[in-house]
Write an enzyme that holds these catalytic residues in place. Structure first.
Site, PDB file in Angstrom:
ATOM      1  N   ASN A 149       0.865  -1.185   0.000  1.00 30.22           N
ATOM      2  CA  ASN A 149       0.000   0.000   0.000  1.00 30.22           C
ATOM      3  C   ASN A 149       0.899   1.233   0.000  1.00 30.22           C
ATOM      4  O   ASN A 149       2.126   1.119   0.056  1.00 30.22           O
ATOM      5  CB  ASN A 149      -0.934  -0.025   1.221  1.00 30.22           C
ATOM      6  N   ASP A 169      -3.938  -6.942   5.450  1.00 38.08           N
ATOM      7  CA  ASP A 169      -4.864  -7.832   6.156  1.00 38.08           C
ATOM      8  C   ASP A 169      -4.872  -9.220   5.535  1.00 38.08           C
ATOM      9  O   ASP A 169      -5.271 -10.188   6.169  1.00 38.08           O
ATOM     10  CB  ASP A 169      -6.281  -7.251   6.132  1.00 38.08           C
ATOM     11  N   LYS A 185       8.798 -17.680 -10.347  1.00 36.90           N
ATOM     12  CA  LYS A 185       8.107 -16.520 -10.921  1.00 36.90           C
ATOM     13  C   LYS A 185       6.807 -16.948 -11.625  1.00 36.90           C
ATOM     14  O   LYS A 185       6.817 -17.926 -12.389  1.00 36.90           O
ATOM     15  CB  LYS A 185       9.053 -15.830 -11.916  1.00 36.90           C
ATOM     16  N   PHE A 228      -3.792   2.840  14.960  1.00 38.45           N
ATOM     17  CA  PHE A 228      -4.158   3.797  13.907  1.00 38.45           C
ATOM     18  C   PHE A 228      -5.349   3.220  13.147  1.00 38.45           C
ATOM     19  O   PHE A 228      -5.495   2.002  13.067  1.00 38.45           O
ATOM     20  CB  PHE A 228      -2.993   4.014  12.933  1.00 38.45           C
ATOM     21  N   LYS A 271     -12.710  -0.093  16.868  1.00 42.24           N
ATOM     22  CA  LYS A 271     -11.383  -0.724  16.864  1.00 42.24           C
ATOM     23  C   LYS A 271     -10.697  -0.529  18.216  1.00 42.24           C
ATOM     24  O   LYS A 271     -10.003  -1.418  18.717  1.00 42.24           O
ATOM     25  CB  LYS A 271     -10.503  -0.119  15.758  1.00 42.24           C
ATOM     26  N   LYS A 298      -9.627  -3.776  20.340  1.00 44.92           N
ATOM     27  CA  LYS A 298      -8.198  -4.077  20.518  1.00 44.92           C
ATOM     28  C   LYS A 298      -7.663  -3.536  21.842  1.00 44.92           C
ATOM     29  O   LYS A 298      -6.450  -3.487  22.048  1.00 44.92           O
ATOM     30  CB  LYS A 298      -7.400  -3.504  19.340  1.00 44.92           C
TER      31      LYS A 298
HETATM   32  N1  CTP Z   1      -3.121  -3.911  12.471  1.00 40.85           N
HETATM   33  C1  CTP Z   1      -2.399  -4.964  12.971  1.00 40.85           C
HETATM   34  N2  CTP Z   1      -2.348  -6.143  12.300  1.00 40.85           N
HETATM   35  C2  CTP Z   1      -3.023  -6.311  11.147  1.00 40.85           C
HETATM   36  C3  CTP Z   1      -3.784  -5.235  10.639  1.00 40.85           C
HETATM   37  C4  CTP Z   1      -3.803  -4.051  11.319  1.00 40.85           C
HETATM   38  O1  CTP Z   1      -1.782  -4.832  14.016  1.00 40.85           O
HETATM   39  N3  CTP Z   1      -2.965  -7.478  10.520  1.00 40.85           N
HETATM   40  C5  CTP Z   1      -3.135  -2.652  13.241  1.00 40.85           C
HETATM   41  C6  CTP Z   1      -2.774  -1.429  12.446  1.00 40.85           C
HETATM   42  O2  CTP Z   1      -1.378  -1.142  12.546  1.00 40.85           O
HETATM   43  C7  CTP Z   1      -3.601  -0.336  13.113  1.00 40.85           C
HETATM   44  C8  CTP Z   1      -4.836  -1.073  13.535  1.00 40.85           C
HETATM   45  O3  CTP Z   1      -4.468  -2.443  13.639  1.00 40.85           O
HETATM   46  O4  CTP Z   1      -2.999   0.181  14.276  1.00 40.85           O
HETATM   47  C9  CTP Z   1      -5.933  -0.959  12.523  1.00 40.85           C
HETATM   48  O5  CTP Z   1      -6.993  -1.761  12.918  1.00 40.85           O
HETATM   49  P1  CTP Z   1      -7.784  -2.691  11.902  1.00 40.85           P
HETATM   50  O6  CTP Z   1      -9.121  -2.973  12.469  1.00 40.85           O
HETATM   51  O7  CTP Z   1      -6.995  -3.899  11.575  1.00 40.85           O
HETATM   52  O8  CTP Z   1      -7.849  -1.751  10.713  1.00 40.85           O
HETATM   53  P2  CTP Z   1      -7.819  -2.129   9.247  1.00 40.85           P
HETATM   54  O9  CTP Z   1      -6.646  -2.966   8.891  1.00 40.85           O
HETATM   55  O10 CTP Z   1      -7.982  -0.865   8.527  1.00 40.85           O
HETATM   56  O11 CTP Z   1      -9.090  -3.069   9.242  1.00 40.85           O
HETATM   57  P3  CTP Z   1     -10.436  -2.952   8.450  1.00 40.85           P
HETATM   58  O12 CTP Z   1     -10.022  -3.280   7.079  1.00 40.85           O
HETATM   59  O13 CTP Z   1     -11.290  -3.949   9.111  1.00 40.85           O
HETATM   60  O14 CTP Z   1     -10.924  -1.558   8.624  1.00 40.85           O
END
Ligand code: CTP
Length: 400
Positions: free
Chosen positions: A208, A277, A286, A321, A335, A339
């Site tokens: 990203n 995610d 490859k 974040f 969130k 968490k």
């Molecule tokens: N985060 C994490 N591990 C992951 C994904 C995200 O620790 N596999 C952390 C990110 O660094 C951030 C927070 O979780 O601090 C974001 O929460 P999350 O609910 O996972 O946000 P998104 O990834 O944006 O999820 P969604 O797509 O459900 O909105």
């Protein structure tokens, strides 16, 4: 740096040209800088350059004075916030260590009562000579005196080795560190920042646009306030910080291993990383083109932040974040609760505002006690402000 007064002492080495860049960094950050120099320094950079960039006449002689009511070498050594000697030759180190005061720079150093930072610059043999080693060790015995080590590389004399003056950005970073008041407790901060890369095959990856700028700025600011910092660095622009511990990682799985390994030892966890995610099952060779369509099979990655919850001390502070395209505050609050976070930094993402990779950002700080909407600002300032809030919250939580 605004309102800070700095004496920049330049001695006779080719790295004097790099001190010009240091002066520019200091001035752009708002510091008032008086340049002083040895007679030999004028062989490398002239008066006009220093005067144009500092906005005041540089001084090279003990008997020159900008203000006849004050004694210049006392004023420049005692009524400033810091003296920085860049470049510092072997000769000035020897004079300072021996208490010799036979020109303006050496007299200022002998009279100094404020912190002094030396940025040495010389040939490797001179740097490694027993005399220079002894002089540096002697000077470093004083708590007020600091050194920024030389780097290795090609030297003006044609040889290669240790002796190059540190880069202006590195010296500037150390000056900011020395001028920042330290917090009452030295907390251990673990900060994960940057984007992860999930490889499809040995060449391609899914990622990203995050560049880790805010997380990096938070880490820098925490370090300046005296924290013991470890940065788990996903993909972000080089150079990585050299003043505190850095663990470079690539994928979400690597970041998971690093963060869960270090989380039990930290007082503050900041997960600012943009973690994928989902990750593809990596092909060992490859992927070749040919088919008109290709399906990718993705597997969910572990939620790092959630998994650290049972590993951390109860009084440790947890920061996450969130980047959202809709229902920013409701989603962020969800969130935070899911968490068990003490603070979540909520980013609004829209067609007209994409914080990823941008130089500035506008965020909302969401805590169990309420929301704080911050104005648009550059990520460096934002990181400093967030680090301040986090330090306050962490100390409050510990005193409960
Ligand atoms: N985060 C994490 N591990 C992951 C994904 C995200 O620790 N596999 C952390 C990110 O660094 C951030 C927070 O979780 O601090 C974001 O929460 P999350 O609910 O996972 O946000 P998104 O990834 O944006 O999820 P969604 O797509 O459900 O909105």
């Amino acid at each position: 740096m605004k309102g800070k007064h700095i004496t920049l002492a330049v001695t006779g080495a080719i790295a004097a040209y790099k001190a010009v860049f240091l002066l520019r960094l200091l001035r752009s950050a708002g510091a008032e800088v008086q340049v002083i120099g040895t007679a030999n320094s004028l062989r490398f950079v002239g008066r006009e350059t220093w005067e144009a960039l500092s906005g005041r006449p540089p001084l090279f002689d003990l008997w020159e004075t900008p203000d006849p009511s004050k004694i210049p070498h006392i004023m420049l050594a005692q009524e400033v916030d810091l003296v920085v000697v860049a470049p510092a030759t072997a000769n000035i180190l020897a004079k300072a260590a021996g208490g010799i005061a036979d020109d303006l720079v050496s007299t200022v150093l002998l009279a100094a009562t404020v912190p002094v930072l030396f940025a040495p610059s010389m040939n490797t043999a001179m740097y490694e000579s027993p005399a220079t080693r002894r002089n540096i060790a002697l000077l470093a015995e004083q708590e007020r005196i600091h050194f920024i080590d030389c780097a290795s590389g090609s030297l003006a004399c044609g040889s290669a080795g240790k002796g190059r003056m540190a880069e202006p950005e590195t010296i500037f970073g150390r000056i900011r560190y020395l001028l920042t008041p330290k917090r009452s407790e030295k907390l251990r901060w673990l900060i994960a920042a940057g984007a992860t890369r999930e490889y499809l095959d040995p060449i391609r990856f899914i990622t990203n646009g995050a560049n880790g700028a805010t997380g990096r700025a938070i880490a820098d600011a925490a370090w300046r306030q005296g924290a013991e910092v470890t940065l788990v660095a996903g993909n972000m622009p080089a150079p990585l910080p050299s003043d505190y511990a850095v663990r470079p990682v690539t994928s979400a799985a690597d970041m998971h291993a690093a963060v869960t390994g270090l989380a039990p030892l930290c007082d503050v966890l900041v997960m600012s990383a943009a973690v994928a995610d989902y990750a593809p099952v990596k092909s060992a060779s490859k992927l070749k083109k040919g088919d008109r369509t290709k399906e990718l099979s993705l597997e969910s990655t572990p939620d790092i932040l959630l998994e650290t919850l049972p590993l951390m001390e109860r009084r440790a502070l947890r920061v996450g974040f969130a980047a959202e395209t809709e229902n920013l505050l409701e989603n962020a609050r969800g969130k935070m609760e899911r968490k068990a976070l003490d603070l979540i930094v909520a980013n609004r993402v829209s067609a007209s505002h994409d914080p990823f990779g941008a130089p500035d950002n506008r965020v909302v700080l969401v805590t169990p006690g309420g929301n704080e909407e911050l104005p648009l600002m550059d990520k460096e300032t934002l990181g400093e402000l967030i680090a301040d809030r986090i330090y306050d919250l962490a100390l409050q939580k510990r005193s409960r």
